[in-house]
Enzyme design. Structure first.
Site, PDB file in Angstrom:
ATOM      1  N   HIS A 221      -5.416  -1.020   8.263  1.00 31.14           N
ATOM      2  CA  HIS A 221      -4.104  -0.406   8.505  1.00 31.14           C
ATOM      3  C   HIS A 221      -3.891  -0.275  10.015  1.00 31.14           C
ATOM      4  CE1 HIS A 221      -0.509   1.755   8.066  1.00 31.14           C
ATOM      5  NE2 HIS A 221      -0.840   2.630   7.125  1.00 31.14           N
ATOM      6  N   GLY A 222      -3.153  -1.245  10.544  1.00 30.62           N
ATOM      7  CA  GLY A 222      -2.862  -1.208  11.987  1.00 30.62           C
ATOM      8  C   GLY A 222      -1.395  -0.880  12.231  1.00 30.62           C
ATOM      9  N   ALA A 223      -0.754  -0.230  11.260  1.00 33.92           N
ATOM     10  CA  ALA A 223       0.700  -0.014  11.342  1.00 33.92           C
ATOM     11  C   ALA A 223       1.044   1.475  11.392  1.00 33.92           C
ATOM     12  CB  ALA A 223       1.371  -0.675  10.130  1.00 33.92           C
ATOM     13  N   HIS A 224       2.361   1.746  11.481  1.00 29.91           N
ATOM     14  CA  HIS A 224       2.954   3.056  11.163  1.00 29.91           C
ATOM     15  C   HIS A 224       2.494   4.245  11.991  1.00 29.91           C
ATOM     16  CE1 HIS A 224       3.776   1.294   6.894  1.00 29.91           C
ATOM     17  NE2 HIS A 224       4.596   0.828   7.813  1.00 29.91           N
TER      18      HIS A 224
ATOM     19  N   ALA B  89      -3.682   3.931   1.345  1.00 28.19           N
ATOM     20  CA  ALA B  89      -4.583   4.022   2.493  1.00 28.19           C
ATOM     21  C   ALA B  89      -5.786   4.898   2.155  1.00 28.19           C
ATOM     22  CB  ALA B  89      -3.835   4.605   3.682  1.00 28.19           C
TER      23      ALA B  89
ATOM     24  N   ARG C  38      -2.496  -5.070   8.564  1.00 25.87           N
ATOM     25  CA  ARG C  38      -1.074  -4.735   8.509  1.00 25.87           C
ATOM     26  C   ARG C  38      -0.610  -4.218   9.868  1.00 25.87           C
ATOM     27  NH1 ARG C  38       2.647  -0.955   4.518  1.00 25.87           N
ATOM     28  NH2 ARG C  38       3.789  -2.765   3.822  1.00 25.87           N
TER      29      ARG C  38
ATOM     30  N   TYR D 164      -0.485   5.170  13.158  1.00 25.21           N
ATOM     31  CA  TYR D 164      -1.818   5.765  12.980  1.00 25.21           C
ATOM     32  C   TYR D 164      -2.759   5.260  14.085  1.00 25.21           C
ATOM     33  CZ  TYR D 164       0.416   7.215   8.708  1.00 25.21           C
ATOM     34  OH  TYR D 164       1.311   7.784   7.828  1.00 25.21           O
TER      35      TYR D 164
ATOM     36  N   PRO E 260       0.842  -1.208   0.000  1.00 25.33           N
ATOM     37  CA  PRO E 260       0.000   0.000   0.000  1.00 25.33           C
ATOM     38  C   PRO E 260       0.872   1.250   0.000  1.00 25.33           C
ATOM     39  CG  PRO E 260       0.062  -1.013   2.186  1.00 25.33           C
ATOM     40  CD  PRO E 260       0.765  -1.954   1.251  1.00 25.33           C
TER      41      PRO E 260
ATOM     42  N   THR F 102       0.450   5.521  -0.218  1.00 28.21           N
ATOM     43  CA  THR F 102      -0.234   6.803  -0.338  1.00 28.21           C
ATOM     44  C   THR F 102       0.461   7.636  -1.394  1.00 28.21           C
ATOM     45  OG1 THR F 102      -0.936   6.768   1.955  1.00 28.21           O
ATOM     46  CG2 THR F 102      -0.692   8.945   0.950  1.00 28.21           C
TER      47      THR F 102
ATOM     48  N   ARG G 205      13.666  -4.141  10.593  1.00 32.99           N
ATOM     49  CA  ARG G 205      14.699  -3.260  10.038  1.00 32.99           C
ATOM     50  C   ARG G 205      14.125  -1.933   9.553  1.00 32.99           C
ATOM     51  NH1 ARG G 205      15.745  -7.568   5.271  1.00 32.99           N
ATOM     52  NH2 ARG G 205      13.886  -7.202   4.043  1.00 32.99           N
TER      53      ARG G 205
HETATM   54  C1  FMN Z   1       5.281   6.789  -1.123  1.00 31.40           C
HETATM   55  C2  FMN Z   1       4.966   5.818  -0.020  1.00 31.40           C
HETATM   56  C3  FMN Z   1       3.703   5.798   0.505  1.00 31.40           C
HETATM   57  C4  FMN Z   1       3.364   4.861   1.486  1.00 31.40           C
HETATM   58  N1  FMN Z   1       2.077   4.793   1.941  1.00 31.40           N
HETATM   59  C5  FMN Z   1       1.701   3.774   2.745  1.00 31.40           C
HETATM   60  C6  FMN Z   1       0.329   3.555   3.031  1.00 31.40           C
HETATM   61  O1  FMN Z   1      -0.568   4.248   2.537  1.00 31.40           O
HETATM   62  N2  FMN Z   1       0.020   2.530   3.861  1.00 31.40           N
HETATM   63  C7  FMN Z   1       0.979   1.712   4.401  1.00 31.40           C
HETATM   64  O2  FMN Z   1       0.651   0.786   5.152  1.00 31.40           O
HETATM   65  N3  FMN Z   1       2.289   1.883   4.110  1.00 31.40           N
HETATM   66  C8  FMN Z   1       2.666   2.870   3.272  1.00 31.40           C
HETATM   67  N4  FMN Z   1       3.973   2.983   2.901  1.00 31.40           N
HETATM   68  C9  FMN Z   1       4.951   1.979   3.339  1.00 31.40           C
HETATM   69  C10 FMN Z   1       5.108   0.904   2.258  1.00 31.40           C
HETATM   70  O3  FMN Z   1       3.920   0.143   2.113  1.00 31.40           O
HETATM   71  C11 FMN Z   1       6.252  -0.081   2.599  1.00 31.40           C
HETATM   72  O4  FMN Z   1       5.941  -0.800   3.759  1.00 31.40           O
HETATM   73  C12 FMN Z   1       7.565   0.657   2.785  1.00 31.40           C
HETATM   74  O5  FMN Z   1       7.847   1.469   1.658  1.00 31.40           O
HETATM   75  C13 FMN Z   1       8.731  -0.322   2.963  1.00 31.40           C
HETATM   76  O6  FMN Z   1       8.783  -1.236   1.918  1.00 31.40           O
HETATM   77  P1  FMN Z   1       9.838  -1.073   0.699  1.00 31.40           P
HETATM   78  O7  FMN Z   1      11.195  -1.133   1.332  1.00 31.40           O
HETATM   79  O8  FMN Z   1       9.546  -2.249  -0.185  1.00 31.40           O
HETATM   80  O9  FMN Z   1       9.592   0.249   0.059  1.00 31.40           O
HETATM   81  C14 FMN Z   1       4.346   3.947   1.964  1.00 31.40           C
HETATM   82  C15 FMN Z   1       5.639   4.000   1.439  1.00 31.40           C
HETATM   83  C16 FMN Z   1       5.948   4.914   0.436  1.00 31.40           C
HETATM   84  C17 FMN Z   1       7.332   4.902  -0.131  1.00 31.40           C
END
Ligand code: FMN
Length: 422
Positions: free
Chosen positions: A232-235, A119, A284, A237, A86, A88, A324
């Protein structure tokens, strides 16, 4: 630090595939009766010749990266294990998904491939960033439909990520209202360049209403044609703000013990499952992250508790960010198998994400560490990522400066395919 595109291993078996080949071919014991039988031409028995043919076939088969092998996720027959994470993209003006998203998502669609949408806010209190899509009004549902239809026309499986930003919100609340959270502590002013206002701690009697927003969002996603939802249970929020003990300072039944902090998340899951069925719900989580100052003092315990607790709802998948990825966009190598206890505890499909490339994605599948691997930035910059992984082709670099800009083309649909087209 950003992950560099994987441009190694230009031909033949890579290390992971080779190890896997050795493991399944040479690692097993050869049955003694193979060596009995008639000796034919070239001094080989019939069975030895058969065995040689089998080995040759297997060597051919195993040149296919394991990420490209099929996987049955519930009722969905996925043709490979490379998931669009996912992301944004801030290009949904006035919370409405736009026609340009049709091209963006279809560029990244493969027959039998799983895509997770950016999201989508579950209500007008859920918004945290400009120009993000919603999934709470009829108009938004209608705007999603042609995008979902286009992905389906190409054979993709499409899940909608449903989201509430909680305290990670500024200037997007109706009539200038205060953002809501598990707490009234705000993010540090100036974090990510924003002057965050302190949020308002949700009253107990308001929580069922927020759970219901997720329920309705799940129903709306199905109405829009999505195959399911990812909660979306991560990051950092709203759901994460309840789960993590550095944020949640409540002393009621939604705070304190691990069980109480996870209660809100599990109520949301239960509501979504009641509404659309567990076979269409994923979640997530990022127990190890402290994005937006949402960290936990014991992420191992938090992750394991959630993985076990989710089993009782029979949901389709659990999608977890690697330890990581502690800060957004950073990758620290150190604890390669920290998700393993969660993977082992959870009974459904397990998706790992965060800093993966072709090699360690293949390794994760080879070692049964994950069923599927989600790719964010590499997929953003390489619309044909599965094909590039299959061919072990070079990758486009991503341009971080256009991740969150609002242009309908630049940094969005203009990343070239392998043949140079867009
Ligand atoms: C531009 C951008 C927007 C993102 N938006 C979301 C999001 O809307 N929801 C989410 O769960 N993670 C979001 N993420 C995190 C990504 O889903 C992913 O977990 C993160 O980039 C690490 O994975 P990667 O190393 O393969 O990029 C976003 C990451 C990027 C780069």
């Amino acid at each position: 630090m950003e992950t560099k595109p994987d441009q190694s291993n230009t031909c033949g078996l890579d290390a992971v595939e080779f190890n896997f080949f050795c493991q399944i071919w040479y690692g097993g014991r050869v049955s003694p009766h193979v060596w009995r039988g008639e000796v034919g031409q070239e001094g080989r028995t019939r069975k030895q010749s058969k065995q040689r043919r089998k080995k040759k076939n297997m060597a051919t088969n195993n040149t296919i990266p394991l990420l490209l092998t099929p996987y049955k996720m519930g009722e969905f027959n996925l043709s490979h294990r490379i998931v669009l994470a996912p992301m944004t993209r801030n290009r949904c003006y006035n919370n409405l998904p736009q026609p340009h998203a049709i091209l963006y998502y279809t560029q990244r669609t493969t027959k039998g491939g799983l895509l997770i949408s950016e999201a989508a806010a579950v209500s007008d209190t859920a918004q945290g960033y400009p120009e993000i899509p919603g999934i709470w009004t009829k108009e938004q549902v209608e705007a999603w439909k042609p995008i979902v239809d286009a992905v389906h026309d190409r054979g993709g499986v499409f899940f909608c990520q449903i989201w509430h930003g909680g305290r990670v919100s500024y200037a997007f609340q109706r009539n200038g209202q205060t953002p809501i959270s598990s707490t009234d502590k705000g993010c540090t002013s100036g974090l990510d360049g924003v002057d965050w206002a302190p949020p308002r701690r949700l009253r107990n009697d308001e929580i069922p209403g927020i759970v219901n927003d997720f329920r309705l969002a799940a129903r709306n996603a199905i109405e829009a044609g999505f195959d399911g939802v990812e909660i979306h249970g991560a990051h950092g929020y709203l759901i994460d703000q309840f789960m993590k003990d550095t944020v949640n300072d409540r002393t009621d039944e939604y705070g304190g013990s691990l069980e109480k902090r996870c209660r809100f998340a599990l109520e949301v899951v239960e509501a979504a499952v009641e509404e659309i069925g567990g076979d269409r719900v994923g979640i997530r989580l990022s127990p190890y992250a402290d994005y937006m100052e949402s960290g936990d003092s014991n992420p191992d315990a938090l992750g394991l508790y959630m993985a076990n607790a989710l089993n009782r709802f029979g949901i389709l998948y659990l999608h977890v960010i690697e330890p990581r990825m502690v800060k957004l966009g950073d990758r620290y190598d150190g604890t390669p198998h920290s998700l393993l206890p969660m993977r082992k505890a959870f009974k459904g499909c397990f998706i790992a994400a965060g800093g993966y490339n072709r090699d360690d994605g293949n390794k994760a599948v080879a070692e049964n560490y994950a069923d599927l691997v989600a790719f964010g930035r590499l997929f953003l910059a390489n619309p044909d990522l599965p094909m590039r992984f299959e061919l072990n082709a070079p990758l486009n670099n991503y341009d971080r400066s256009t991740f969150y800009t609002h242009d309908p083309v630049v940094g969005y649909t203009d990343y070239p395919f392998l043949d140079g087209s867009c």
